[in-house]
Design a protein around this motif. Structure first.
Motif, PDB file in Angstrom:
ATOM      1  N   THR B 222      -0.213   6.750   6.201  1.00  0.00           N
ATOM      2  CA  THR B 222      -0.907   5.466   6.259  1.00  0.00           C
ATOM      3  C   THR B 222      -2.329   5.670   6.778  1.00  0.00           C
ATOM      4  OG1 THR B 222       1.257   4.575   6.882  1.00  0.00           O
ATOM      5  CG2 THR B 222      -0.629   3.093   7.112  1.00  0.00           C
ATOM      6  N   ALA B 240      -6.763   6.411  -5.983  1.00  0.00           N
ATOM      7  CA  ALA B 240      -5.547   6.635  -5.187  1.00  0.00           C
ATOM      8  C   ALA B 240      -4.314   6.722  -6.080  1.00  0.00           C
ATOM      9  CB  ALA B 240      -5.380   5.526  -4.151  1.00  0.00           C
ATOM     10  N   THR B 244      -2.284  10.295  -6.328  1.00  0.00           N
ATOM     11  CA  THR B 244      -0.927  10.380  -5.764  1.00  0.00           C
ATOM     12  C   THR B 244       0.158  10.289  -6.843  1.00  0.00           C
ATOM     13  OG1 THR B 244      -0.785   7.983  -5.506  1.00  0.00           O
ATOM     14  CG2 THR B 244      -1.687   9.218  -3.645  1.00  0.00           C
ATOM     15  N   VAL B 248       1.475   5.053  -4.386  1.00  0.00           N
ATOM     16  CA  VAL B 248       0.874   4.109  -3.443  1.00  0.00           C
ATOM     17  C   VAL B 248       1.815   2.919  -3.243  1.00  0.00           C
ATOM     18  CG1 VAL B 248      -1.113   2.635  -2.954  1.00  0.00           C
ATOM     19  CG2 VAL B 248      -1.430   4.775  -4.224  1.00  0.00           C
ATOM     20  N   CYS B 251      -1.721  -1.238  -0.884  1.00  0.00           N
ATOM     21  CA  CYS B 251      -3.168  -1.074  -0.769  1.00  0.00           C
ATOM     22  C   CYS B 251      -3.743  -2.463  -0.507  1.00  0.00           C
ATOM     23  CB  CYS B 251      -3.743  -0.467  -2.045  1.00  0.00           C
ATOM     24  SG  CYS B 251      -5.482  -0.008  -1.876  1.00  0.00           S
ATOM     25  N   GLU B 284      -1.004   2.832   2.108  1.00  0.00           N
ATOM     26  CA  GLU B 284       0.194   3.568   2.528  1.00  0.00           C
ATOM     27  C   GLU B 284       0.811   4.235   1.309  1.00  0.00           C
ATOM     28  OE1 GLU B 284       2.617   2.363   5.949  1.00  0.00           O
ATOM     29  OE2 GLU B 284       4.175   1.936   4.498  1.00  0.00           O
ATOM     30  N   ILE B 285       1.127   5.515   1.475  1.00  0.00           N
ATOM     31  CA  ILE B 285       1.824   6.229   0.398  1.00  0.00           C
ATOM     32  C   ILE B 285       3.136   6.744   0.954  1.00  0.00           C
ATOM     33  CG2 ILE B 285      -0.379   6.847  -0.697  1.00  0.00           C
ATOM     34  CD1 ILE B 285      -0.139   9.641   0.326  1.00  0.00           C
ATOM     35  N   GLN B 294       0.899  14.033   3.849  1.00  0.00           N
ATOM     36  CA  GLN B 294      -0.275  13.982   4.723  1.00  0.00           C
ATOM     37  C   GLN B 294      -1.451  14.735   4.069  1.00  0.00           C
ATOM     38  OE1 GLN B 294       0.737  12.157   7.269  1.00  0.00           O
ATOM     39  NE2 GLN B 294      -1.116  12.028   8.529  1.00  0.00           N
ATOM     40  N   THR B 296      -1.875  15.158   0.871  1.00  0.00           N
ATOM     41  CA  THR B 296      -2.315  14.341  -0.263  1.00  0.00           C
ATOM     42  C   THR B 296      -3.262  13.249   0.202  1.00  0.00           C
ATOM     43  OG1 THR B 296      -0.209  14.753  -1.376  1.00  0.00           O
ATOM     44  CG2 THR B 296      -1.498  12.876  -2.166  1.00  0.00           C
ATOM     45  N   LEU B 297      -2.889  12.613   1.304  1.00  0.00           N
ATOM     46  CA  LEU B 297      -3.731  11.524   1.818  1.00  0.00           C
ATOM     47  C   LEU B 297      -5.091  12.054   2.282  1.00  0.00           C
ATOM     48  CD1 LEU B 297      -3.839   8.498   2.384  1.00  0.00           C
ATOM     49  CD2 LEU B 297      -2.851   8.933   4.631  1.00  0.00           C
ATOM     50  N   VAL B 315      -6.423   8.047   9.942  1.00  0.00           N
ATOM     51  CA  VAL B 315      -5.071   8.257   9.411  1.00  0.00           C
ATOM     52  C   VAL B 315      -4.093   8.115  10.567  1.00  0.00           C
ATOM     53  CG1 VAL B 315      -3.530   9.946   8.352  1.00  0.00           C
ATOM     54  CG2 VAL B 315      -5.894   9.773   7.573  1.00  0.00           C
TER      55      VAL B 315
END
Lengths: 457, 457
Positions: B222, B240, B244, B248, B251, B284-285, B294, B296-297, B315
């Protein structure tokens, strides 16, 4: 030339009406199970022309049969044309892709657009239209909406219903109802588009639609796995869903008999593993990162082997190998067709019930005709099994189908998962009380609303 | 005691009828905008009792108003009760979770079950019920179905409609229509359940449902990000989604003014970044692998910064930090409520149009009342913006709302994305031609089917 044809000729563009031998391909279904008659096959170019056709035919008492790519398996697009005169409205000319909006993840297409063309056009814009099925090179968007098509990727992305954002329809009285919106959320009363999706043309003719697109996955990983036994199938699916966080695009169950049909009758079809299991699965996952995806798939296989669900497997090392695996999957269908007379079924049961259903239905079939070859394959991820029989001849067709259907219903299932009812299953659905019937006469359903709810006072 | 109350008392379990002061909480809506009168508030314990209520009231000409958690924002669950006598049917007693089937990924629940209870029960079985909204501690499943609820996770998992597999409904004539199936695929004609989902109780009272579950994601990541400007919002969302692979979950767009409302009026609300941007997003994924997620974000943030979409961000490093960010998101709503008189809107436009809509609608609002504070926040992933106004007083309410609605419609949007019409917006929808109307009188729609389609000959 009859009056109605004269009126139609005046309403349509030149060369839109077939009345001779050229009608033939449109008067029989793909499997050759249904044949019909029609005054004419009409090929309209615009929604207005479709509306004119409906108005003229309604006036003249002529039945209107919408037809897309004519790839349906239940005869819903084939006219009867004996008790009453009929026309076929073939939508193939209305095939424009009017817009692919990558930012909005939406495509505006006409009903006659072939699925594969839309897939390719979306791909050109970095998007995926995630409906995929064997007939995608011929099936048209309008027909796919009218039949609420499913296919191999419904597990992750839903059926056609889930991919329709907006719709344009010619209604039974010739009015055009147009709601070509790309909105993701709109709660302003009952959503009428669901009256047309899956209705098999009974409530109107779909002429255009706005469809959802998704970002094209950067990578796919695909494997062919030998299951330890049939009971491992739902357990493996469950493991795969958990392990990948729901990134399973497809999970197809393959029986040894299906593979035998493919390898015996389809050129180029070869089993991917030397030691053939009774049951295999073809699994595909997708995501943004190729190496992470491959790792995920390998870990999944290891875990599945440790849990004694899977005993062997091959992972596609290239796109060619991936395509070979999918070719084999489709060859199962083609192989059984080439093997001779067959009876197709399109069952769904709750996912956990699939093994019990297959065993029970097989026993029932073999009691009636012991030498029947059974290929029970399909979309295990949705509990959707094509329980297809090769009984040698058509002596016991009715009894065999009825047994399969009764078994499906006994497990809380359905006699039609993704193909629809059509001419083929309408009576069966009535006889077995297996159809989706409206809760009550719809005319009386909406009238009392005003008595039930204060919103309208 | 009137006749109808005597009949109801005979039909219901003891202590199911409120007729005194204890009715009050059920006769006004959560926002206090609507108040009504009712003969009684009825609290049935079974579907049969609901059916009895409908039959008795129909006979007596008494209006029946279904009510769940009474968290709706458009007055759809509040009786009028002046022109005609009414009863409220409060479904909170029918709150059983009858089954959570982890193998089948399905839950069978009664209408009165509170959303948070279902979420918790699913989690206990390693599953997620992926509907999430501010009122989840009070909102009930039946109401969420009747209003086709959306919320923060609709982007990934769909609205309530997409999560309903089977349904049980008491129809306007008191019949029970039950189709509590968990099948993923069933094409056997028009699917009647869509006549009830999002219909706000106008076609029947939902009494139970089978709902889709998904495997519980093992991990979430997140972040709270400062956007360079408003136009970066749809571009960031698009990035995003691609980066990902569609993972997601949420958003949310956050305006500086929204944050100001939260921080000024809600205890514990504090801005997560020292340098507040005009526009932020909460993203948030989720997925099966925490460290990969983490990574990826973090990569997404780097790319978004390189592309000049995002200029700052934080984050969440722990679940507590994650919960703090979500607390702040919800505090935006609560803060504006505490700030005084407000006008709520629930707009959706095509995603790419969100920035233009916000600018245009803001200009229109400020032309009417220049000191109006605007908090345009919400589910950017669905193009769904709660364009909420704090104009100081209610002098220009009608004009302000009409401007906002006209702007939304001009951008191809809707005046109600996820809240519904209710008593609040029914007339507006009619006046602005913004409602979803049936394509034609439904009674005449289905009659001609038989003339249109050969399946029925």
């Amino acid at each position: 030339m009859t009056d109605v044809l004269r009126h139609l000729a005046a309403a349509l563009s030149p060369n839109s009406i077939l009345t001779g031998e050229d009608k033939a391909p449109y008067l029989t279904d793909w499997l050759g199970e249904f044949k019909g008659e029609a005054l004419a096959v009409l090929r309209p170019s615009t929604t207005q022309e479709v509306a004119q056709i409906v108005r003229i035919c309604r006036e003249a008492g002529v039945v209107v049969v919408p037809q897309g790519g004519n790839t349906g398996l239940v005869g819903a697009a084939t006219p009867i044309g004996k008790t009453r005169q009929a026309v076929v409205v073939q939508l193939g000319r209305m095939n424009a892709i009017r817009k692919i909006d990558a930012r909005d993840n939406a495509a505006l297409v006409e009903a006659g657009c072939v699925l594969a063309r839309l897939q390719a056009a979306a791909e050109d814009e970095g998007r995926l239209f995630p409906l995929s099925l064997g007939s995608e090179g011929t099936a048209q968007i309008g027909g796919l909406i009218a039949t609420n098509a499913g296919g191999t990727m419904a597990l992750r992305w839903g059926m056609m219903r889930d991919l329709v954002l907006g719709l344009e329809v010619v209604l039974p009285d010739g009015q055009i109802w147009s709601d070509l919106s790309s909105l993701r959320k709109r709660n302003v009363g009952i959503d009428p588009k669901h009256l047309f999706i899956g209705a098999e043309g009974t409530t109107g003719i779909v002429t255009a639609a706005v469809l959802k697109l998704i970002p094209r996955p950067a990578a796919r990983a695909t494997a062919w796995l030998s299951l330890t036994n049939l009971d491992a199938a739902p357990a493996f699916l469950s493991l795969a869903m958990e392990h990948t966080g729901g990134a399973v695009d497809a999970c197809e169950l393959i029986p040894k008999q299906g593979l035998a049909f493919a390898c015996s009758h389809v050129q180029g079809a070869r089993a991917p593993l030397s030691n053939e299991a009774d049951w295999s699965v073809l699994i595909e996952i997708s995501g943004p990162d190729a190496s992470h995806l491959q790792d995920t798939l390998m870990e999944l296989l290891e875990t599945a082997m440790m849990q004694n669900l899977v005993c062997d497997g091959v992972v596609a090392a290239s796109d060619t190998q991936r395509q070979d695996l999918w070719f084999l999957r489709e060859a199962i269908v083609e192989g059984q067709r080439l093997a001779g007379y067959q009876i197709k079924h399109d069952i769904a049961v709750p996912i956990a019930m699939v093994p019990d259903f297959i065993r029970e239905a097989s026993d029932l079939v073999w009691k009636i005709k012991p030498d029947t070859l059974i290929s029970a394959f399909g979309h295990i991820g949705d509990g959707n099994i094509h329980f297809n029989l090769s009984p040698g001849d058509n002596t016991f067709t009715a009894a065999l189908s009825e047994s399969v259907y009764r078994a499906a219903l006994a497990f809380g299932g359905t006699i039609s998962a993704e193909h629809g009812l059509g001419r083929k299953k309408l009576k069966t659905a009535e006889d077995l009380d297996a159809g989706q019937t409206f809760p009550m006469d719809i005319a009386t359903l909406l009238d009392p609303i005003r008595g039930l709810n204060p919103l309208y006072y």
